[in-house]
Design a protein around this motif. Structure first.
Motif, mmCIF file in Angstrom:
data_model
loop_
_atom_site.group_PDB
_atom_site.id
_atom_site.type_symbol
_atom_site.label_atom_id
_atom_site.label_comp_id
_atom_site.label_asym_id
_atom_site.label_seq_id
_atom_site.Cartn_x
_atom_site.Cartn_y
_atom_site.Cartn_z
ATOM 1 N N ASP A 145 -21.128 -9.640 5.197
ATOM 2 C CA ASP A 145 -21.354 -9.192 3.823
ATOM 3 C C ASP A 145 -22.620 -9.862 3.282
ATOM 4 O OD1 ASP A 145 -20.907 -8.021 1.380
ATOM 5 O OD2 ASP A 145 -18.950 -8.943 1.033
ATOM 6 N N ILE A 146 -23.334 -9.151 2.439
ATOM 7 C CA ILE A 146 -24.504 -9.733 1.757
ATOM 8 C C ILE A 146 -24.497 -9.232 0.325
ATOM 9 C CG2 ILE A 146 -26.052 -7.870 2.565
ATOM 10 C CD1 ILE A 146 -28.301 -10.046 2.632
ATOM 11 N N THR A 184 -30.902 -6.690 -8.286
ATOM 12 C CA THR A 184 -32.328 -6.524 -8.572
ATOM 13 C C THR A 184 -32.825 -7.577 -9.564
ATOM 14 O OG1 THR A 184 -31.851 -4.173 -8.389
ATOM 15 C CG2 THR A 184 -34.029 -4.774 -9.211
ATOM 16 N N ASP A 198 -20.079 -8.883 -12.398
ATOM 17 C CA ASP A 198 -19.299 -8.897 -11.157
ATOM 18 C C ASP A 198 -18.160 -9.902 -11.296
ATOM 19 O OD1 ASP A 198 -20.783 -6.987 -9.746
ATOM 20 O OD2 ASP A 198 -22.331 -8.464 -9.309
ATOM 21 N N ARG A 224 -17.359 -4.491 -10.279
ATOM 22 C CA ARG A 224 -17.951 -4.882 -11.547
ATOM 23 C C ARG A 224 -16.931 -4.664 -12.653
ATOM 24 N NH1 ARG A 224 -23.356 -4.931 -11.421
ATOM 25 N NH2 ARG A 224 -23.510 -4.330 -13.595
HETATM 26 O O1 DLL Z 1 -27.536 -3.789 -4.565
HETATM 27 C C1 DLL Z 1 -29.114 -5.494 -3.957
HETATM 28 C C2 DLL Z 1 -28.613 -5.478 -2.564
HETATM 29 C C3 DLL Z 1 -29.226 -4.695 -1.618
HETATM 30 C C4 DLL Z 1 -27.545 -6.283 -2.193
HETATM 31 C C5 DLL Z 1 -28.803 -4.685 -0.304
HETATM 32 C C6 DLL Z 1 -27.098 -6.305 -0.884
HETATM 33 C C7 DLL Z 1 -27.723 -5.510 0.059
HETATM 34 P P1 DLL Z 1 -28.613 -3.584 -7.350
HETATM 35 O O2 DLL Z 1 -28.881 -2.180 -6.956
HETATM 36 O O3 DLL Z 1 -29.335 -4.147 -8.512
HETATM 37 O O4 DLL Z 1 -28.960 -4.565 -6.171
HETATM 38 O O5 DLL Z 1 -27.048 -3.714 -7.571
HETATM 39 C C8 DLL Z 1 -26.468 -4.946 -7.817
HETATM 40 O O6 DLL Z 1 -24.435 -4.250 -6.697
HETATM 41 O O7 DLL Z 1 -24.265 -6.585 -9.380
HETATM 42 C C9 DLL Z 1 -22.873 -5.787 -7.544
HETATM 43 O O8 DLL Z 1 -22.122 -5.129 -8.526
HETATM 44 C C10 DLL Z 1 -23.164 -4.818 -6.423
HETATM 45 N N1 DLL Z 1 -23.204 -5.526 -5.129
HETATM 46 C C11 DLL Z 1 -24.285 -5.956 -4.451
HETATM 47 N N2 DLL Z 1 -23.907 -6.540 -3.290
HETATM 48 C C12 DLL Z 1 -22.544 -6.478 -3.246
HETATM 49 C C13 DLL Z 1 -21.549 -6.912 -2.321
HETATM 50 C C14 DLL Z 1 -28.440 -4.526 -4.890
HETATM 51 N N3 DLL Z 1 -21.858 -7.489 -1.173
HETATM 52 C C15 DLL Z 1 -24.967 -4.812 -7.909
HETATM 53 N N4 DLL Z 1 -20.253 -6.700 -2.646
HETATM 54 C C16 DLL Z 1 -24.255 -6.128 -8.044
HETATM 55 C C17 DLL Z 1 -19.903 -6.107 -3.811
HETATM 56 C C18 DLL Z 1 -22.104 -5.852 -4.438
HETATM 57 N N5 DLL Z 1 -20.796 -5.664 -4.706
#
Ligand code: DLL
Length: 433
Positions: free
Chosen positions: A234-235, A239, A303, A327
């Motif tokens: 998991d990662i 943004t 989150d 979220r």
């Molecule tokens: O989703 C960044 C990202 C890209 C993370 C690739 C991991 C891999 P945003 O589009 O700004 O950025 O969305 C952020 O996505 O506040 C969470 O609600 C959700 N989120 C991100 N990673 C996870 C995870 C990217 N591993 C929002 N598990 C965050 C659950 C996640 N929710």
């Protein structure tokens, strides 16, 4: 053997990390006070000045930033450096309201890519690996972040971006890709397609996946791991804080280590804003202590999760965050009961379904309705009405015991729900339309 990208900081004693955080926080608050009039005003309104912030212990004195502040200052009201020092922007997908634009100096990009390099090495990556980056490239941070991290590790980087699923599979096979980076829902789709093409886990060269950007259940992890014959890590990231790599999983696969030398994490009660003791569940709040262009202080992520400082078998000392439940604004309130889509996913996968589902919420005669639509797998799909009714009953009973409320279940033919190449849309809330 555990691999680290920056072992001296990833495994540093907690007291040392805390000292680094305090020093950086003091500097960062001055930087913001001097360069971001909007945040300075918020501090003044709360009666706090940079002199009040001497260490991490003073963090709670600072005002929160929220999505509403980001909207109000759109596009660049929180920019903390002159424009000529900015080298790039990224932006959120912005399903509701205005997008958020995040700005980066070259230094910001460097540190962000370091975080992603830590994640890749924690998943077992080295310079001998072939990393296929199938997150979207462009405004989304997924592609660029993992791409930069892969370069830092020295891996052979395949900048696929998302989409064109058969070509993705061809490249994985032809280039012997060993690490796949994409959303978990796209990984599930790739796995399904590999299976259709007749490839079993042993025909696929991948050894690991780095999947994030959306909530996914433990059951979904197991299903992807089995189909592709990989370990799925998991990662997490967002943004506003840079992108992927704010936190990442290690070989223990038990929570994600937050890169604490760059991000200070707090868990707060989402209603009162009070900081909660370690181990309690609440809203995750981050302070980015290194970011130059777009510093975020006490940013409320919405989150919901918990933190743990228990010793980790991988040797890293940074605090771990549990998988976010989702979220707080994804949480559905149905007939007064809180429902997280991830809970529904757990029930479906435990019953042998794949993660091809949609949750439709509506209001009929002033009462909320919940319809869980899920595809049957090809093995389940037949015209035996009795069998299908049994399946429906079983799912309804399991959902009732997980959620505490009654849900309607619609079993659909295989392939009737659109597959996702990025973040999956799981919920259709017709009450809001
Ligand atoms: O989703 C960044 C990202 C890209 C993370 C690739 C991991 C891999 P945003 O589009 O700004 O950025 O969305 C952020 O996505 O506040 C969470 O609600 C959700 N989120 C991100 N990673 C996870 C995870 C990217 N591993 C929002 N598990 C965050 C659950 C996640 N929710």
């Amino acid at each position: 053997m555990e691999h680290y990208y920056q072992p001296e900081i990833e495994c540093a004693p907690y007291e040392e990390i805390r000292k680094i955080q305090s020093e950086k926080l003091v500097k960062q608050v001055k930087h913001v006070w001097d360069n971001v009039p909007y945040y300075r005003k918020k501090m003044e309104e709360k009666g706090v000045t940079p002199d009040d912030i001497k260490s991490v212990d003073d963090l709670h004195k600072l005002p929160f930033l929220s999505k509403a502040d980001l909207r109000e200052t759109y596009p660049d009201g929180l920019l903390a450096v002159p424009k000529d020092e900015v080298v790039r922007i990224h932006s959120t997908s912005g399903t509701t309201g205005k997008r958020v634009i995040a700005f980066y100096t070259q230094h910001d990009i460097d540190l962000w890519e370091d975080c992603c390099a830590r994640a890749i090495m924690a998943a077992g990556g080295t310079n001998e690996d072939v990393v296929q980056v199938s997150y979207g490239y462009g405004l989304f941070t997924g592609g660029a972040g993992l791409h930069g991290g892969s370069h830092k590790v020295g891996s052979l980087t395949v900048p696929m971006s998302s989409g064109n699923t058969d070509r993705q599979i061809m490249f994985i096979k032809d280039l012997n890709a060993t690490i796949l980076c994409c959303t978990p829902s796209y990984a599930a789709y790739l796995g399904e397609r590999m299976h259709e093409l007749g490839y079993g886990p042993n025909d696929i060269p991948l050894k690991a996946g780095i999947f994030g950007a959306e909530a996914w259940s433990e059951e979904m992890r197991q299903s992807i791991e089995k189909t592709m014959g990989i370990k799925a890590f998991d990662i997490y990231g967002l943004t506003e804080l840079s992108g992927p790599g704010v936190a990442f999983e290690c070989s223990a696969q038990h929570g994600m280590h937050i890169n604490e030398d760059h991000f200070i994490a707090e868990i707060i009660d989402p209603d009162s804003g009070e900081v909660l003791p370690e181990g309690e569940q609440g809203e995750l709040v981050f302070t980015a202590v290194d970011k130059e262009a777009f510093p975020m202080i006490r940013y409320r992520t919405k989150d919901i999760c918990r933190l743990s400082r228990e010793k980790c078998s991988c040797g890293r000392t940074h605090v771990r965050m549990a998988k976010p439940m989702g979220r707080s604004d994804d949480m559905l309130i149905i007939r007064g009961v809180n429902v997280f889509p991830s809970e529904i996913e757990t029930v479906l996968l435990n019953n042998g379904y794949a993660a091809n589902y949609q949750i439709v919420v509506d209001r009929v005669n002033n009462t909320d309705t919940l319809d869980v639509q899920v595809e049957m797998t090809p093995e389940m799909f037949n015209d035996n009405v009795g069998e299908i009714e049994e399946r429906q009953k079983k799912l309804m009973a399991d959902l009732k015991s997980m959620l505490g409320i009654k849900a309607k279940v619609s079993l659909l033919a295989p392939k009737s729900i659109a597959r996702s190449e990025g973040k999956a849309v799981r919920v259709v809330d017709k009450r809001k339309i």
